[in-house]
Motif scaffolding. Structure first.
Motif, PDB file in Angstrom:
ATOM      1  N   CYS A 181       0.905  -1.161   0.159  1.00 13.91           N
ATOM      2  CA  CYS A 181       0.021   0.011   0.023  1.00 13.91           C
ATOM      3  C   CYS A 181       0.886   1.421   0.000  1.00 13.91           C
ATOM      4  O   CYS A 181       1.866   1.438   0.739  1.00 13.91           O
ATOM      5  N   ASP A 244      -5.437   3.125  -1.934  1.00 13.29           N
ATOM      6  CA  ASP A 244      -5.336   1.610  -1.786  1.00 13.29           C
ATOM      7  C   ASP A 244      -5.435   1.160  -0.202  1.00 13.29           C
ATOM      8  O   ASP A 244      -5.174  -0.076   0.282  1.00 13.29           O
ATOM      9  N   LEU A 258     -15.685  -0.347   5.168  1.00 17.71           N
ATOM     10  CA  LEU A 258     -15.994  -1.335   4.161  1.00 17.71           C
ATOM     11  C   LEU A 258     -17.152  -1.167   3.294  1.00 17.71           C
ATOM     12  O   LEU A 258     -17.425  -1.598   2.013  1.00 17.71           O
ATOM     13  N   ALA A 261     -16.755   1.199   0.699  1.00 13.08           N
ATOM     14  CA  ALA A 261     -15.869   0.723  -0.289  1.00 13.08           C
ATOM     15  C   ALA A 261     -16.693  -0.132  -1.263  1.00 13.08           C
ATOM     16  O   ALA A 261     -16.540   0.230  -2.492  1.00 13.08           O
ATOM     17  N   ARG A 266     -15.114  -0.751  -5.216  1.00 11.62           N
ATOM     18  CA  ARG A 266     -13.969  -1.225  -4.646  1.00 11.62           C
ATOM     19  C   ARG A 266     -13.811  -2.473  -3.691  1.00 11.62           C
ATOM     20  O   ARG A 266     -14.615  -2.631  -2.941  1.00 11.62           O
ATOM     21  N   VAL A 268     -12.398  -5.178  -1.362  1.00  8.75           N
ATOM     22  CA  VAL A 268     -11.619  -5.544  -0.141  1.00  8.75           C
ATOM     23  C   VAL A 268     -11.249  -6.697   0.096  1.00  8.75           C
ATOM     24  O   VAL A 268     -12.034  -7.672  -0.109  1.00  8.75           O
ATOM     25  N   PRO A 269      -9.981  -7.213   0.217  1.00 10.93           N
ATOM     26  CA  PRO A 269      -8.655  -6.421  -0.108  1.00 10.93           C
ATOM     27  C   PRO A 269      -8.153  -6.230  -1.376  1.00 10.93           C
ATOM     28  O   PRO A 269      -6.937  -5.629  -1.352  1.00 10.93           O
ATOM     29  N   LEU A 272      -8.410  -2.598  -2.146  1.00 13.91           N
ATOM     30  CA  LEU A 272      -8.279  -1.633  -1.075  1.00 13.91           C
ATOM     31  C   LEU A 272      -8.443  -2.461   0.214  1.00 13.91           C
ATOM     32  O   LEU A 272      -8.926  -2.946   0.435  1.00 13.91           O
ATOM     33  N   MET A 273      -7.110  -2.114   1.125  1.00 12.24           N
ATOM     34  CA  MET A 273      -7.156  -2.761   2.504  1.00 12.24           C
ATOM     35  C   MET A 273      -7.465  -1.808   3.501  1.00 12.24           C
ATOM     36  O   MET A 273      -7.241  -0.652   3.346  1.00 12.24           O
ATOM     37  N   VAL A 274      -8.046  -2.413   4.473  1.00 16.29           N
ATOM     38  CA  VAL A 274      -8.548  -1.576   5.828  1.00 16.29           C
ATOM     39  C   VAL A 274      -8.159  -2.113   6.961  1.00 16.29           C
ATOM     40  O   VAL A 274      -8.322  -3.379   7.328  1.00 16.29           O
ATOM     41  N   SER A 332      -9.294  -8.574   5.595  1.00 13.27           N
ATOM     42  CA  SER A 332      -9.653  -7.076   5.261  1.00 13.27           C
ATOM     43  C   SER A 332      -8.293  -6.445   4.602  1.00 13.27           C
ATOM     44  O   SER A 332      -7.969  -5.482   4.004  1.00 13.27           O
ATOM     45  N   THR A 333      -6.961  -7.361   5.013  1.00 14.94           N
ATOM     46  CA  THR A 333      -5.576  -6.930   4.546  1.00 14.94           C
ATOM     47  C   THR A 333      -5.151  -8.229   3.933  1.00 14.94           C
ATOM     48  O   THR A 333      -3.796  -8.192   3.536  1.00 14.94           O
TER      49      THR A 333
END
Length: 341
Positions: A181, A244, A258, A261, A266, A268-269, A272-274, A332-333
């Motif tokens: 990221c 990202d 989330l 997104a 978008r 996830v993941p 985009l990571m959260v 989420s990652t």
């Protein structure tokens, strides 16, 4: 006509139980040994007469009110409720009761606190100003402060508890950078922005150390409520498709991220990571499950309570207590579940 039920006194309890008022005091305060037979007799009479000690009178006579105040800013957060629940149980076993109060931006806030004769304070509020902290310290009231913002005033005779906010925030950024990221959004709590917030400082320090460009507009902060925060995040993601990573101040804010997104297309993941913070129960029930940071809630609560009681008793106590937070890596990652100590 009767004017009401006459208040039962300690003298009434002593007379009914056939003991001295001193013995009644020892039994109720649990501070002296009393023979079991006498102790049971006193307790039976207390229940029979429905005697309730007058804590205000106790405070006026210098014996303490057996009341503790917890000043906080985020009463609704899952982490806070778990922390206070543990502390409340510990306090009750020691004969104390804990009251809760949100920090108030009023000149009379401190004087209102001091007028109520609390035996001690827990403070966990970035909204409590340095000026107010100085007044509380000057008053001499025993105080335990949870470190959630940088403090620039003298905190003599105050115990400071570092729960791991700063390092935990840095761990989130490190983990996301390791996963590739480079374009971050920081999702701050609602309400007034606090630039001295420890979590924000940890995030920004690690961003700089990782040599990542971070524009001020990518910090979503100062929103009055969740709806406005949600709207700002959606506009930002639509305007900047290269974002990202989102680092949220709390797990419930990460859950909002989330949802937003998903509405902006978008994934996830993949796209985009959260990450969240606190490892609330919600972190395992959203989809995908949240990567978050877990604070040692039970240990923090017990240590903070012991520290405050030591201050109240004028015992020696360490003025700084530190804990290490734990990064909990979930979907989420991009991972299943991995807990980094």
């Amino acid at each position: 006509m009767e004017s009401g039920r006459q208040k039962v006194t300690r003298k009434d309890v002593a007379r009914e139980a056939g003991v001295s008022e001193t013995i009644v005091s020892y039994v109720l305060n649990k501070n002296r040994y009393v023979k079991e037979e006498k102790r049971q007799r006193v307790l039976e009479v207390v229940e029979k007469l429905q005697y309730h000690p007058n804590n205000i009178a106790r405070a006026l006579h210098g014996k303490g009110s057996l009341q503790i105040l917890f000043i906080a800013e985020e009463l609704s957060s899952g982490y806070f409720s778990e922390l206070v629940s543990q502390m409340s149980r510990d306090a009750y076993r020691r004969g104390y009761m804990i009251s809760l109060c949100e920090s108030q931006e009023e000149d009379e806030f401190v004087s209102q606190i001091l007028s109520r004769q609390f035996d001690g304070l827990f403070v966990s509020a970035s909204g409590v100003t340095d000026r107010e902290l100085k007044l509380l310290v000057k008053s001499g009231i025993p105080m335990v402060l949870f470190l959630n913002r940088e403090i620039s005033c003298d905190l003599r005779d105050t115990v400071v508890v570092d729960t791991g906010l700063y390092e935990g925030s840095r761990e989130c950024v490190k983990h996301l950078v390791k996963n590739g990221c480079r374009n971050f959004v920081y999702l701050d709590k609602t309400g007034k922005q606090c630039d001295r917030d420890i979590h924000w400082k940890g995030f920004f320090d690690q961003i700089k150390e990782s040599e990542i460009t971070f524009a001020q507009e990518q910090r979503i902060s100062g929103c009055e409520d969740i709806k406005k925060l949600e709207k700002r995040l959606q506009l930002l993601l639509e305007k900047n498709p290269s974002v990202d990573a989102i680092v949220a101040r709390y797990d419930d804010l990460a859950a909002v991220a989330l949802s937003v997104a998903g509405r902006t297309g978008r994934k996830v993941p993949d796209d985009l990571m959260v990450t969240g913070f606190d490892n609330d129960f919600i972190s395992n029930y959203v989809s995908p499950a949240l990567t978050t940071v877990e604070i040692q809630k039970e240990e923090v609560a017990k240590s903070a309570m012991e520290a405050l009681l030591s201050l109240i008793r004028h015992d020696g106590v360490d003025k700084k207590i530190s804990f290490t937070a734990r990064l909990v890596i979930r979907e989420s990652t991009g991972k299943k579940c991995y807990c980094k100590q």
